[in-house]
Motif scaffolding. Structure first.
Motif, PDB file in Angstrom:
ATOM      1  N   ILE A 110      -6.042 109.839 -51.097  1.00  0.00           N
ATOM      2  CA  ILE A 110      -4.782 109.310 -50.567  1.00  0.00           C
ATOM      3  C   ILE A 110      -3.599 109.694 -51.444  1.00  0.00           C
ATOM      4  CG2 ILE A 110      -3.508 107.208 -49.969  1.00  0.00           C
ATOM      5  CD1 ILE A 110      -6.132 105.897 -49.214  1.00  0.00           C
ATOM      6  N   LEU A 111      -3.696 109.456 -52.740  1.00  0.00           N
ATOM      7  CA  LEU A 111      -2.574 109.716 -53.629  1.00  0.00           C
ATOM      8  C   LEU A 111      -2.163 111.190 -53.712  1.00  0.00           C
ATOM      9  CD1 LEU A 111      -3.245 107.248 -56.586  1.00  0.00           C
ATOM     10  CD2 LEU A 111      -1.747 106.976 -54.596  1.00  0.00           C
ATOM     11  N   PRO A 112      -3.107 112.150 -53.666  1.00  0.00           N
ATOM     12  CA  PRO A 112      -2.661 113.551 -53.733  1.00  0.00           C
ATOM     13  C   PRO A 112      -1.663 113.928 -52.641  1.00  0.00           C
ATOM     14  CG  PRO A 112      -5.009 113.428 -54.151  1.00  0.00           C
ATOM     15  CD  PRO A 112      -4.580 112.053 -53.709  1.00  0.00           C
ATOM     16  N   THR A 113      -1.734 113.270 -51.500  1.00  0.00           N
ATOM     17  CA  THR A 113      -0.825 113.579 -50.393  1.00  0.00           C
ATOM     18  C   THR A 113       0.411 112.692 -50.385  1.00  0.00           C
ATOM     19  OG1 THR A 113      -2.619 114.401 -48.985  1.00  0.00           O
ATOM     20  CG2 THR A 113      -0.603 113.683 -47.870  1.00  0.00           C
ATOM     21  N   PHE A 114       0.225 111.399 -50.616  1.00  0.00           N
ATOM     22  CA  PHE A 114       1.329 110.455 -50.437  1.00  0.00           C
ATOM     23  C   PHE A 114       1.885 109.894 -51.746  1.00  0.00           C
ATOM     24  CE2 PHE A 114      -1.448 109.984 -46.638  1.00  0.00           C
ATOM     25  CZ  PHE A 114      -0.566 110.464 -45.683  1.00  0.00           C
ATOM     26  N   GLY A 115       1.186 110.090 -52.852  1.00  0.00           N
ATOM     27  CA  GLY A 115       1.527 109.401 -54.093  1.00  0.00           C
ATOM     28  C   GLY A 115       2.917 109.653 -54.620  1.00  0.00           C
ATOM     29  N   ALA A 116       3.424 110.878 -54.522  1.00  0.00           N
ATOM     30  CA  ALA A 116       4.706 111.212 -55.143  1.00  0.00           C
ATOM     31  C   ALA A 116       5.905 110.692 -54.362  1.00  0.00           C
ATOM     32  CB  ALA A 116       4.823 112.729 -55.311  1.00  0.00           C
ATOM     33  N   GLY A 117       5.729 110.452 -53.068  1.00  0.00           N
ATOM     34  CA  GLY A 117       6.855 110.007 -52.249  1.00  0.00           C
ATOM     35  C   GLY A 117       7.007 108.504 -52.239  1.00  0.00           C
TER      36      GLY A 117
END
Length: 315
Positions: free
Chosen positions: A32-39
């Motif tokens: 989950i975090l690799p796709t959504f974590g930074a935003g």
């Protein structure tokens, strides 16, 4: 609100069992975090969720893991709605929260005994109880001597063993109230149960019923090789998992006349609170089911359990 910070706090504040927390944190970190974590939380849109799910499946991530990841993301975004960070949950992909489980093989009574007789003697009863009481591996591994009633012919489930990724073993409470239960076993297994307790179980009322060759607690990883060898030696060509014995037992009990409610009770399942409160199976009916299972054992070519493995004719 940064998504990774919000997800980390959300997981931290949830009340979860150790094994469930470990898996949830792992799925979140890896998928989950690799796709959504930074935003930000508000950056998660339905289109992005649909694209993310499709890429996971295309990358070869197992469907059960993808479903788990989607369920976690949806639950997290539900909380974000409650916290008024977003207006609507973007996880609205029809069918993404479930997957079709492939039909598992079902053994005959004779095949169950063939596998049981092909495995190391200390694990013979483990196979038989898995099939004829439908207990899970973790429930069997957590059984203590005091959980076996030789007079009443019952096995009482009070806990289940779980294993963390670092190898630590611990006993946990069943997932629901229905998981704490007493299940009858056929009288035809009494000799096998008695023999096992005399020769293989750990000492004392609180001693584990099933232990390894060195007396340590039973582990899935250590048991797996014994299981595969026994399955092959018994001539079972299907990719049979140990958990499939539970499916076999459920099917046999159904054939023996158990109703849906009775099957759910034996397996420790519950569908609703009302079912738990108002629909209980009587011990007499449970005994009738196991007596039918015993008759199936006698007629299915199974060797009646005993120290010598003799049939009634040989005795």
């Amino acid at each position: 609100m940064n998504f990774e910070e919000y997800a980390t706090a959300w997981l931290r504040d949830r009340k979860l069992a150790d094994r469930t927390r470990e898996r949830s944190e792992s799925v979140t970190r890896l998928h989950i975090l690799p796709t959504f974590g930074a935003g930000s939380v508000a950056d998660v849109t339905t289109a992005r969720v649909r694209s993310w799910r499709g890429k996971l499946l295309a990358a070869g991530v197992g469907e059960p893991t993808v479903v788990k990841a989607y369920q976690l993301l949806r639950a997290l975004m539900n909380t974000a709605v409650d916290d008024e960070l977003i207006r609507r949950n973007p996880c609205r992909i029809k069918g993404a929260d479930r997957y079709d489980v492939p039909e598992r093989p079902v053994l005959t009574v004779a095949e169950v005994f063939a596998v049981a007789d092909s495995i190391a003697p200390r694990y013979r009863l483990l196979v038989l109880l898995a099939a004829f009481t439908t207990l899970r591996f973790g429930e069997l591994a957590a059984l203590r001597r005091r959980d076996i009633d030789l007079k009443g012919l019952t096995v009482t489930v009070r806990r289940a063993q779980a294993e963390l990724q670092d190898g630590r073993l611990f006993d946990k409470a069943p997932k629901s109230a229905a998981g704490v239960r007493s299940v009858s076993f056929p009288a035809e297994l009494l000799d096998a149960v008695t023999h096992h307790l005399e020769h293989f179980a750990a000492p004392g009322r609180d001693g584990h019923v099933f232990v390894g060759p060195q007396g340590g607690q039973l582990r899935r990883s250590n048991f797996r090789d014994d299981w595969v060898k026994a399955r092959k030696a018994a001539g079972i060509t299907a990719e049979l998992h140990f958990h499939d014995l539970r499916h076999t037992g459920n099917t046999l009990a159904s054939t023996a006349g158990a109703s849906t409610r009775e099957l759910m009770t034996r397996m420790g399942h519950s569908s609703s609170r009302a079912a738990l409160i108002y629909q209980h199976m009587t011990s007499d009916r449970d005994r009738a089911i196991t007596d039918r299972l015993g008759a199936m054992i006698r007629g299915g070519g199974g060797v009646l359990p005993g120290a010598s493995g003799e049939t009634p004719e040989q005795r």
